[in-house]
Structures are given as structure tokens and as C-alpha cells.
Design an enzyme around this catalytic site. Structure first.
Site, PDB file in Angstrom:
ATOM      1  N   ASN A   1     -13.975 -13.513  39.086  1.00  0.00           N
ATOM      2  CA  ASN A   1     -14.164 -13.055  37.720  1.00  0.00           C
ATOM      3  C   ASN A   1     -14.530 -11.730  37.466  1.00  0.00           C
ATOM      4  OD1 ASN A   1     -14.959 -12.804  35.131  1.00  0.00           O
ATOM      5  ND2 ASN A   1     -15.093 -14.757  34.466  1.00  0.00           N
ATOM      6  N   PHE A   2     -13.898 -10.774  37.522  1.00  0.00           N
ATOM      7  CA  PHE A   2     -13.915  -9.249  37.451  1.00  0.00           C
ATOM      8  C   PHE A   2     -13.674  -9.092  35.898  1.00  0.00           C
ATOM      9  CE2 PHE A   2     -12.653  -8.207  42.082  1.00  0.00           C
ATOM     10  CZ  PHE A   2     -13.700  -8.939  42.523  1.00  0.00           C
ATOM     11  N   SER A   3     -13.683  -9.731  34.964  1.00  0.00           N
ATOM     12  CA  SER A   3     -13.103  -9.600  33.764  1.00  0.00           C
ATOM     13  C   SER A   3     -13.868  -9.938  32.495  1.00  0.00           C
ATOM     14  CB  SER A   3     -11.666 -10.097  33.885  1.00  0.00           C
ATOM     15  OG  SER A   3     -11.918 -11.615  34.371  1.00  0.00           O
ATOM     16  N   CYS A   4     -14.776 -10.824  32.566  1.00  0.00           N
ATOM     17  CA  CYS A   4     -15.654 -11.167  31.446  1.00  0.00           C
ATOM     18  C   CYS A   4     -16.102 -10.102  30.667  1.00  0.00           C
ATOM     19  CB  CYS A   4     -16.719 -12.272  31.796  1.00  0.00           C
ATOM     20  SG  CYS A   4     -17.700 -12.636  30.296  1.00  0.00           S
TER      21      CYS A   4
ATOM     22  N   THR B   1      -9.910 -11.833  28.046  1.00  0.00           N
ATOM     23  CA  THR B   1      -9.767 -11.399  26.650  1.00  0.00           C
ATOM     24  C   THR B   1     -10.176  -9.752  26.302  1.00  0.00           C
ATOM     25  OG1 THR B   1     -12.202 -11.920  26.572  1.00  0.00           O
ATOM     26  CG2 THR B   1     -10.371 -13.577  25.715  1.00  0.00           C
TER      27      THR B   1
HETATM   28  C1  LIG Z   1     -14.340 -19.426  24.750  1.00  0.00           C
HETATM   29  C2  LIG Z   1     -13.772 -18.774  25.721  1.00  0.00           C
HETATM   30  C3  LIG Z   1     -14.328 -18.855  26.901  1.00  0.00           C
HETATM   31  C4  LIG Z   1     -13.764 -18.155  28.130  1.00  0.00           C
HETATM   32  N1  LIG Z   1     -14.381 -17.979  29.279  1.00  0.00           N
HETATM   33  C5  LIG Z   1     -14.046 -17.620  30.533  1.00  0.00           C
HETATM   34  C6  LIG Z   1     -14.560 -17.659  31.635  1.00  0.00           C
HETATM   35  O1  LIG Z   1     -15.570 -18.250  31.693  1.00  0.00           O
HETATM   36  N2  LIG Z   1     -13.871 -16.999  32.629  1.00  0.00           N
HETATM   37  C7  LIG Z   1     -12.673 -16.461  32.686  1.00  0.00           C
HETATM   38  O2  LIG Z   1     -12.100 -15.981  33.371  1.00  0.00           O
HETATM   39  N3  LIG Z   1     -12.253 -16.245  31.352  1.00  0.00           N
HETATM   40  C8  LIG Z   1     -12.753 -16.886  30.197  1.00  0.00           C
HETATM   41  N4  LIG Z   1     -11.969 -16.789  29.277  1.00  0.00           N
HETATM   42  C9  LIG Z   1     -10.747 -16.077  28.902  1.00  0.00           C
HETATM   43  C10 LIG Z   1      -9.497 -16.986  29.279  1.00  0.00           C
HETATM   44  O3  LIG Z   1      -9.450 -17.578  30.397  1.00  0.00           O
HETATM   45  C11 LIG Z   1      -8.220 -16.211  29.072  1.00  0.00           C
HETATM   46  O4  LIG Z   1      -8.055 -15.178  29.982  1.00  0.00           O
HETATM   47  C12 LIG Z   1      -8.207 -15.354  27.575  1.00  0.00           C
HETATM   48  O5  LIG Z   1      -8.891 -16.267  26.484  1.00  0.00           O
HETATM   49  C13 LIG Z   1      -6.721 -15.010  27.104  1.00  0.00           C
HETATM   50  O6  LIG Z   1      -5.833 -16.139  26.986  1.00  0.00           O
HETATM   51  P1  LIG Z   1      -5.374 -16.859  25.606  1.00  0.00           P
HETATM   52  O7  LIG Z   1      -4.743 -15.724  25.002  1.00  0.00           O
HETATM   53  O8  LIG Z   1      -4.356 -17.885  26.128  1.00  0.00           O
HETATM   54  O9  LIG Z   1      -6.563 -17.445  25.099  1.00  0.00           O
HETATM   55  C14 LIG Z   1     -12.491 -17.416  27.881  1.00  0.00           C
HETATM   56  C15 LIG Z   1     -11.903 -17.555  26.848  1.00  0.00           C
HETATM   57  C16 LIG Z   1     -12.348 -17.996  25.636  1.00  0.00           C
HETATM   58  C17 LIG Z   1     -11.656 -18.040  24.499  1.00  0.00           C
END
Ligand SMILES: Cc1cc2nc3c(=O)[nH]c(=O)nc-3n(C[C@H](O)[C@H](O)[C@H](O)COP(=O)(O)O)c2cc1C
Length: 379
Positions: free
Chosen positions: A151-154, A219
Site C-alpha cells: 500500500n503506497f496509496s492511502c 481513492t
Molecule cells: C472505506 C474505505 C476504506 C479503504 N481502505 C483501504 C485500505 O485499507 N487499503 C487500500 O489499499 N485501499 C483502501 N481503500 C481504497 C479501495 O480499495 C479502492 O482502491 C478505492 O475505493 C477505489 O475503488 P472503488 O471506486 O471501487 O471504490 C478504501 C476505500 C474505502 C471506501
């Protein structure tokens, strides 16, 4: 002709190319079990770290909807409104590695043919943090994880040396990937932030470090709207808010643009696409751009938390798509993967009208005035 839904991605066999992404749908053993029973080909666990995690008070994620009559975008639920996006400021898993380890093992024992990728995160900038990445990687693969997603992206980290702060620094991307690859016996995917000027730079750095695939998008940085009546942010704690992440339908074209940059720059590499997928139509764009798998979060959250209907639609959509192209000899995703990648070119390479039919940009299209031949100015 029968459809072959399976794919091989970074050497891993998937019964179908649809995964739940790292997020609430994959935060527990019971969720992942339900997801596999529902038909998902794989899951990426909620990101696991070694540092203590405490989320903010109240809601960690909410959904924005828009109404057809006024195009208002708001978290307020109202009849007839359609989903616009998800917004979240949730941190990584608040469960420890010790909590996750036996669960990874049990899930893999119960579902040996499903793919379980462990999403992991530690800090950066010193050897101690690099060893944390290695400890997470070794534990997860030791318990049976089929692959690792770094995870380089949060976008909303409580620490400056983590998450998208790594994804914004090509040096760190490379060093961390290399450290994990030193101990990894399973494929290593890097999930990059879309919040950089040129994602190709960070992807190249990950590949230099030995990455087997790039995953995009997490996101997009964003803030909730301010309620004009209360003057409060629609999600806040004590009136305060911080930047969070936008997902769901609103990010689909943005995430596709990031993916197109990546697949064009590295046509022979592996990519997993995420962002705004709820149906096969959206997944198709990612495959046609060159992705080998796709992942889903927001749509699954809104469908009984793990997306049983979403995966049904994705599978039936894939079958129908391939059957409709049986005449072209298509049998599997591999037969159409990447076939639209080369249609994205520089604007200067797009055909222009002849001067006799050029009306200075005035065309009969929505949002523009009617054609005005008298303003034809081109010589
Ligand atoms: C509530 C929530 C928690 C998330 N937690 C993580 C996480 O722990 N690690 C991660 O890599 N991405 C996390 N994401 C990102 C999602 O995995 C995904 O990359 C992002 O929501 C875009 O996809 P979508 O358009 O289908 O929602 C999270 C997204 C949401 C909405």
C-alpha cells in the site's frame, strides 16, 4: 463455444479476474468467506500494518448521491438520488498482524482455489521500517497468502512516512519494493496513489525495485461538502474535517486515465485496475486498456457489504461479452485485453476538419451555441 473465465495474473491462477479490493469488504474472515462463497475470484485483505491504528470518531466512510433534477451532490439520503461517490477517511486495519495471521491461514485452507492477496503497509526512511515491511511480507506468505500488495496509496495517513507519501516519492517506491522482494516468495503488487503529476514515474520506480504488477487507483484526495444550512461539513468531528479519499462512479474516468498512462508506458507489464467498477461495462474499459484483473470496493460496500450481486453481474457480463464476440474467436479475457490501448494518442494526432467545414469550434453539441458559419475564421 464455452467461455473461459480464468486468468493467470503475475503467475497466479484466478478462476475469474474479479477481486474485492483492500477495504471494508475484506476487513474480516467472515466477510472474505462470504465473498468467496458469492463467487469473487480473489480478495485483497484490508491493509495490515504493525503500528497501532485508531480511527476517528463516528463514520469512517459515507456515500454521496446526486439528484437528477438539480444535480445536487450530497451525503444526505433522499429518494430517487443516484450514487455519485464514496468518501472515506478510514485508516488501515485496526486489527494486528497476530489477529490476521491465523485468519489468513484458515481462509486459504477453506478456499484453496481462491486467491488471497495480503495488503501490507509500514513506514519508510530507515532500516527498521524496511524490516517491518519484510516482517509483514514473511508472515503473510508464511500463512499462505498467494501474493502481496504494497500500500503506497492511502491518501489520509496519520504518519508522514506511509501510504501515499511513499507513492509520491519514486526513491521510496523503489527501495521499499526492493526490500519486500528480498524476502518475497510470492508475487508483489504495488498499489500507487493517483495523486501525483505522472504516475508512470512511480510505476517505473516500483518496477525497478522488482514489482510484479501495479495496482491503480486508490481513492482520490477530496473533502466533503459544506451543508449550506448548518455551515458544517457533511462529515466532521467537532466541526473539523481532514482530506479523505473519493471512490465510486465519480472517479471512473479519472482512474481510467491513470491506467491508460500506465498500460501505454509499460505494455508488457501487469496491471490491476480499480475505480468506479460496479458492472462489467466499466470493468471492460480496464481490460480493453490492458488490465489483467480488476478490483471493486464502493459498489460492493453498497451491496450487502461484500457485493454478491455485483460479482454475479460481473460474471454474467463477462460471459455475455465473450459470447457476443465468439465470431472474433474470443474465448477468454486474454483475447481482448489491451486491444484499445493504442487508441489513446496525442491530441495533435487527432484528425481535424477541412477548412471549408470548420466553424471555429461551433458544433451542434450539447453545451454549445448553434453553429455560426459566419464565424468561420480559418484561412
Ligand atoms: C472505506 C474505505 C476504506 C479503504 N481502505 C483501504 C485500505 O485499507 N487499503 C487500500 O489499499 N485501499 C483502501 N481503500 C481504497 C479501495 O480499495 C479502492 O482502491 C478505492 O475505493 C477505489 O475503488 P472503488 O471506486 O471501487 O471504490 C478504501 C476505500 C474505502 C471506501
Amino acid at each position: 463455444m464455452s467461455v473461459d473465465r480464468s486468468v493467470t495474473f503475475t503467475g497466479i491462477h484466478f478462476e475469474n479476474p474479479f477481486l474485492l479490493s483492500s477495504a471494508p469488504p475484506t476487513e474480516s474472515e467472515s466477510n472474505i468467506t462470504r465473498a468467496f462463497e458469492a463467487g469473487w475470484g480473489g480478495v485483497v485483505t484490508k491493509t495490515i500494518g504493525l503500528h497501532p491504528v485508531v480511527n476517528v470518531y463516528g463514520a469512517k466512510a459515507k456515500f454521496m448521491r446526486t439528484s437528477p433534477e438539480d444535480a445536487n451532490v450530497s451525503m444526505k439520503k433522499r429518494p430517487g438520488a443516484a450514487l455519485h461517490s464514496s468518501w472515506n477517511w478510514e485508516l488501515i486495519s485496526d486489527k494486528t498482524l497476530e489477529w490476521w495471521a491465523p485468519r489468513i491461514r484458515r481462509i486459504k485452507e477453506a478456499f484453496p482455489n481462491k486467491v488471497l492477496i495480503a495488503s501490507i503497509m509500514a513506514g519508510s526512511g530507515n532500516d527498521k521500517e524496511l524490516r517491518h515491511w519484510q516482517e509483514l511480507a514473511e508472515t503473510a506468505q508464511g500463512e499462505g497468502a498467494d501474493g502481496l500488495e504494497l500500500n503506497f496509496s492511502c491518501p489520509h495517513m496519520d504518519r508522514r512516512d506511509m501510504g501515499s507519501n511513499i507513492g509520491k516519492d519514486q526513491g521510496l517506491c523503489s527501495v521499499v519494493t526492493e526490500a519486500v522482494k528480498e524476502v518475497a516468495k510470492v508475487p508483489v503488487w504495488c498499489k500507487l496513489t493517483p495523486a501525483t503529476a505522472d504516475i508512470v514515474v512511480e510505476a517505473a520506480a516500483c518496477f525497478r525495485g522488482g514489482a510484479d504488477a501495479i495496482v491503480s487507483s486508490n481513492t482520490f484526495p477530496s473533502i466533503p461538502l459544506i451543508d449550506p444550512e448548518t455551515l458544517e461539513f457533511e462529515i466532521n468531528v467537532d466541526g473539523l474535517v481532514s482530506s479523505g479519499g473519493l471512490g465510486g462512479p465519480a472517479i471512473l474516468p479519472l482512474a481510467l486515465a491513470k491506467m491508460a498512462q500506465l498500460t501505454k508506458a509499460f505494455p508488457d507489464r501487469s496491471f490491476s485496475g480499480i475505480g468506479g467498477i460496479s458492472d462489467f461495462n466499466q470493468a471492460a474499459s480496464y481490460f480493453l486498456l490492458g488490465c489483467g484483473t480488476v478490483q471493486v470496493c464502493t459498489a460492493a460496500m453498497l451491496d450487502q457489504a461484500v457485493g454478491p450481486n455485483v460479482i454475479k453481474r460481473l460474471l454474467s457480463g463477462l460471459d455475455k461479452f465473450i459470447e457476443e464476440h465468439a465470431k472474433d474467436g474470443w474465448k477468454s479475457v486474454e483475447d481482448f485485453r489491451g486491444i484499445r490501448r493504442d487508441r489513446i494518442v496525442l491530441q495533435s494526432e487527432i484528425r481535424r476538419p477541412e477548412s471549408s467545414e470548420y466553424y471555429s469550434g461551433y458544433e451542434t453539441v450539447e453545451g454549445y451555441a448553434a453553429p455560426q458559419p459566419e464565424v468561420a475564421v480559418r484561412a
